[in-house]
Motif scaffolding. Structure first.
Motif, PDB file in Angstrom:
ATOM      1  N   LEU A 217       0.839  -1.199   0.000  1.00 11.21           N
ATOM      2  CA  LEU A 217       0.000   0.000   0.000  1.00 11.21           C
ATOM      3  C   LEU A 217       0.873   1.248   0.000  1.00 11.21           C
ATOM      4  O   LEU A 217       1.437   1.629   1.009  1.00 11.21           O
ATOM      5  CB  LEU A 217      -0.931  -0.011   1.221  1.00 11.21           C
ATOM      6  CG  LEU A 217      -2.067   1.018   1.222  1.00 11.21           C
ATOM      7  CD1 LEU A 217      -3.036   0.773   0.074  1.00 11.21           C
ATOM      8  CD2 LEU A 217      -2.834   0.979   2.536  1.00 11.21           C
ATOM      9  N   ARG A 218       0.975   1.863  -1.186  1.00  7.43           N
ATOM     10  CA  ARG A 218       1.771   3.085  -1.294  1.00  7.43           C
ATOM     11  C   ARG A 218       0.893   4.167  -1.890  1.00  7.43           C
ATOM     12  O   ARG A 218       0.531   4.103  -3.054  1.00  7.43           O
ATOM     13  CB  ARG A 218       3.000   2.847  -2.170  1.00  7.43           C
ATOM     14  CG  ARG A 218       3.955   1.825  -1.559  1.00  7.43           C
ATOM     15  CD  ARG A 218       5.239   1.748  -2.321  1.00  7.43           C
ATOM     16  NE  ARG A 218       6.030   2.968  -2.171  1.00  7.43           N
ATOM     17  CZ  ARG A 218       7.350   3.014  -2.282  1.00  7.43           C
ATOM     18  NH1 ARG A 218       8.027   1.926  -2.530  1.00  7.43           N
ATOM     19  NH2 ARG A 218       8.001   4.141  -2.150  1.00  7.43           N
ATOM     20  N   VAL A 219       0.522   5.120  -1.056  1.00  5.52           N
ATOM     21  CA  VAL A 219      -0.382   6.172  -1.515  1.00  5.52           C
ATOM     22  C   VAL A 219       0.212   7.546  -1.242  1.00  5.52           C
ATOM     23  O   VAL A 219       0.980   7.727  -0.302  1.00  5.52           O
ATOM     24  CB  VAL A 219      -1.773   6.055  -0.836  1.00  5.52           C
ATOM     25  CG1 VAL A 219      -2.483   4.791  -1.268  1.00  5.52           C
ATOM     26  CG2 VAL A 219      -1.680   6.106   0.679  1.00  5.52           C
ATOM     27  N   ARG A 220      -0.188   8.474  -2.070  1.00  2.00           N
ATOM     28  CA  ARG A 220       0.303   9.844  -1.915  1.00  2.00           C
ATOM     29  C   ARG A 220      -0.588  10.633  -0.964  1.00  2.00           C
ATOM     30  O   ARG A 220      -0.141  11.528  -0.263  1.00  2.00           O
ATOM     31  CB  ARG A 220       0.352  10.513  -3.297  1.00  2.00           C
ATOM     32  CG  ARG A 220       1.033  11.859  -3.288  1.00  2.00           C
ATOM     33  CD  ARG A 220       1.378  12.347  -4.688  1.00  2.00           C
ATOM     34  NE  ARG A 220       1.939  13.685  -4.611  1.00  2.00           N
ATOM     35  CZ  ARG A 220       1.204  14.793  -4.736  1.00  2.00           C
ATOM     36  NH1 ARG A 220      -0.089  14.712  -4.957  1.00  2.00           N
ATOM     37  NH2 ARG A 220       1.778  15.983  -4.640  1.00  2.00           N
ATOM     38  N   SER A 221      -1.891  10.265  -0.958  1.00  4.51           N
ATOM     39  CA  SER A 221      -2.827  11.021  -0.127  1.00  4.51           C
ATOM     40  C   SER A 221      -3.979  10.149   0.346  1.00  4.51           C
ATOM     41  O   SER A 221      -4.454   9.271  -0.370  1.00  4.51           O
ATOM     42  CB  SER A 221      -3.374  12.216  -0.918  1.00  4.51           C
ATOM     43  OG  SER A 221      -3.996  11.764  -2.110  1.00  4.51           O
ATOM     44  N   VAL A 222      -4.405  10.409   1.584  1.00  2.00           N
ATOM     45  CA  VAL A 222      -5.512   9.656   2.171  1.00  2.00           C
ATOM     46  C   VAL A 222      -6.325  10.599   3.056  1.00  2.00           C
ATOM     47  O   VAL A 222      -5.768  11.511   3.677  1.00  2.00           O
ATOM     48  CB  VAL A 222      -4.988   8.439   2.979  1.00  2.00           C
ATOM     49  CG1 VAL A 222      -4.051   8.869   4.086  1.00  2.00           C
ATOM     50  CG2 VAL A 222      -6.126   7.613   3.566  1.00  2.00           C
ATOM     51  N   LEU A 223      -7.647  10.373   3.092  1.00  2.00           N
ATOM     52  CA  LEU A 223      -8.504  11.154   3.980  1.00  2.00           C
ATOM     53  C   LEU A 223      -9.290  10.198   4.870  1.00  2.00           C
ATOM     54  O   LEU A 223      -9.882   9.233   4.377  1.00  2.00           O
ATOM     55  CB  LEU A 223      -9.453  12.053   3.186  1.00  2.00           C
ATOM     56  CG  LEU A 223     -10.331  12.993   4.033  1.00  2.00           C
ATOM     57  CD1 LEU A 223     -10.469  14.359   3.365  1.00  2.00           C
ATOM     58  CD2 LEU A 223     -11.721  12.420   4.307  1.00  2.00           C
ATOM     59  N   VAL A 224      -9.283  10.467   6.178  1.00  2.00           N
ATOM     60  CA  VAL A 224      -9.998   9.632   7.157  1.00  2.00           C
ATOM     61  C   VAL A 224     -11.016  10.498   7.886  1.00  2.00           C
ATOM     62  O   VAL A 224     -10.653  11.528   8.471  1.00  2.00           O
ATOM     63  CB  VAL A 224      -9.019   9.024   8.190  1.00  2.00           C
ATOM     64  CG1 VAL A 224      -9.764   8.079   9.137  1.00  2.00           C
ATOM     65  CG2 VAL A 224      -7.868   8.287   7.502  1.00  2.00           C
ATOM     66  N   THR A 225     -12.293  10.092   7.874  1.00  2.00           N
ATOM     67  CA  THR A 225     -13.302  10.833   8.638  1.00  2.00           C
ATOM     68  C   THR A 225     -13.399  10.256  10.052  1.00  2.00           C
ATOM     69  O   THR A 225     -13.044   9.109  10.290  1.00  2.00           O
ATOM     70  CB  THR A 225     -14.686  10.783   7.950  1.00  2.00           C
ATOM     71  OG1 THR A 225     -15.216   9.444   8.033  1.00  2.00           O
ATOM     72  CG2 THR A 225     -14.608  11.210   6.492  1.00  2.00           C
ATOM     73  N   GLY A 226     -13.884  11.076  10.982  1.00  2.00           N
ATOM     74  CA  GLY A 226     -13.982  10.635  12.377  1.00  2.00           C
ATOM     75  C   GLY A 226     -12.631  10.228  12.917  1.00  2.00           C
ATOM     76  O   GLY A 226     -12.475   9.189  13.555  1.00  2.00           O
ATOM     77  N   ALA A 227     -11.618  11.081  12.676  1.00  2.00           N
ATOM     78  CA  ALA A 227     -10.223  10.681  12.920  1.00  2.00           C
ATOM     79  C   ALA A 227      -9.685  11.098  14.286  1.00  2.00           C
ATOM     80  O   ALA A 227      -8.506  10.911  14.557  1.00  2.00           O
ATOM     81  CB  ALA A 227      -9.329  11.265  11.823  1.00  2.00           C
ATOM     82  N   ASN A 228     -10.518  11.637  15.146  1.00  2.00           N
ATOM     83  CA  ASN A 228     -10.001  12.133  16.431  1.00  2.00           C
ATOM     84  C   ASN A 228      -9.939  11.064  17.520  1.00  2.00           C
ATOM     85  O   ASN A 228      -9.384  11.287  18.582  1.00  2.00           O
ATOM     86  CB  ASN A 228     -10.832  13.326  16.926  1.00  2.00           C
ATOM     87  CG  ASN A 228     -12.293  12.970  17.127  1.00  2.00           C
ATOM     88  OD1 ASN A 228     -12.917  12.408  16.233  1.00  2.00           O
ATOM     89  ND2 ASN A 228     -12.848  13.286  18.285  1.00  2.00           N
ATOM     90  N   ARG A 229     -10.543   9.870  17.259  1.00  2.00           N
ATOM     91  CA  ARG A 229     -10.484   8.819  18.277  1.00  2.00           C
ATOM     92  C   ARG A 229     -10.700   7.457  17.635  1.00  2.00           C
ATOM     93  O   ARG A 229     -11.031   7.355  16.456  1.00  2.00           O
ATOM     94  CB  ARG A 229     -11.530   9.056  19.373  1.00  2.00           C
ATOM     95  CG  ARG A 229     -12.965   9.046  18.876  1.00  2.00           C
ATOM     96  CD  ARG A 229     -13.932   9.538  19.940  1.00  2.00           C
ATOM     97  NE  ARG A 229     -15.272   9.689  19.404  1.00  2.00           N
ATOM     98  CZ  ARG A 229     -16.281   8.853  19.639  1.00  2.00           C
ATOM     99  NH1 ARG A 229     -16.094   7.786  20.384  1.00  2.00           N
ATOM    100  NH2 ARG A 229     -17.476   9.077  19.134  1.00  2.00           N
ATOM    101  N   GLY A 230     -10.515   6.416  18.422  1.00  2.00           N
ATOM    102  CA  GLY A 230     -10.842   5.057  17.997  1.00  2.00           C
ATOM    103  C   GLY A 230     -10.139   4.616  16.728  1.00  2.00           C
ATOM    104  O   GLY A 230      -8.937   4.866  16.536  1.00  2.00           O
TER     105      GLY A 230
END
Length: 260
Positions: A4-17
């Protein structure tokens, strides 16, 4: 995970868990993404303290305010990400933000059902729509044919609790609105996989396992079997191995196909 080699990723609900776990693991990769976009409702608030600490140490981590139930907030987040990417695309969108209200069938209300669906099902729909132009751009800019998470992908964090065929741990908790919203999210994933395949975007529904989080339960009297670390590590391994034949499938954190 080397695959898995990516330049960009976005994660929602990223402040916990699980969301925070994904952010931590992406930052620790041997070749970390150039951009890790971590979204949460209140980036400056107390509940985002860990994210803020990470951002102060990692210049490739950008925290973006996002309320997944608000179309205007989604639009603003997509515009901000596009601006920062400066002409390149987004490789992975991880729709992780979710909600669960523990209530039995006879206690479910219109309000609970609606709120849960808006966050768990409509949110990922709207995010997929908003970020599709950036995902398409990433797919077009990647070499080779076929689909993969290294190219462009929407990863919807689902739950085995949304399986209609095998109603997982019903005795432990009915959580009807949550189950219904995740079954609907699975169908959304299938629809996205069919509609977005021509754009080179892989779409998958992932069950992270029963994880020790605020939502999954983490009291002294009962601890779910999986740590966030083990779950996220497993899911990243699964994501690195996905190809065209897995788009539109429902998998768990070990890569096993789950029944719809």
């Amino acid at each position: 995970m080397a695959g898995l080699r990516v330049r960009s990723v976005l994660v929602t609900g990223a402040n916990r868990g699980i969301g925070l776990g994904f952010v931590q693991h992406f930052l620790k990769m041997p070749n970390p993404p150039q951009w890790v976009f971590a979204t949460c409702r209140d980036p400056k608030g107390q509940r985002a303290q860990e994210l803020q600490n990470l951002a102060s140490k990692h210049p490739n981590l950008v925290i973006i305010p996002l309320e997944v139930s608000d179309p205007a907030s989604i639009k603003a987040a997509a515009a901000r990400v596009e601006e920062l990417l400066g002409g390149s695309g987004l490789n992975i969108l991880i729709n992780n933000a979710g909600t669960a209200k523990p209530s039995s069938l006879d206690k479910e209300t219109l309000e609970t059902m609606t709120q849960t669906y808006i966050t768990n099902t409509a949110g990922p729909l709207l995010l997929g729509q908003a970020f599709l132009p950036l995902l398409k751009k990433a797919a077009q800019g990647s070499p080779g044919s076929g689909l993969s998470c290294s190219k462009a992908a929407i990863v919807n964090m689902s739950s085995y609790a949304g399986s209609i065929e095998d109603v997982y741990v019903w005795e432990f908790g009915q959580v009807v609105s949550y189950r219904c919203s995740k079954a609907a999210l699975n169908m959304l994933t299938k629809c996205q996989s069919l509609a977005y395949k021509e754009h080179g975007v892989l779409c998958v529904a992932l069950h992270p396992g029963w994880v020790q989080t605020e939502m999954g339960g983490n009291s002294e009297s009962f601890k779910p079997p999986l740590t966030v670390d083990a779950s996220v590590q497993g899911m990243l391994k699964v994501l690195s191995s996905l190809s065209e034949k897995e788009t539109g499938t429902f998998l768990d954190w070990e890569g096993k196909i789950l029944p719809w």
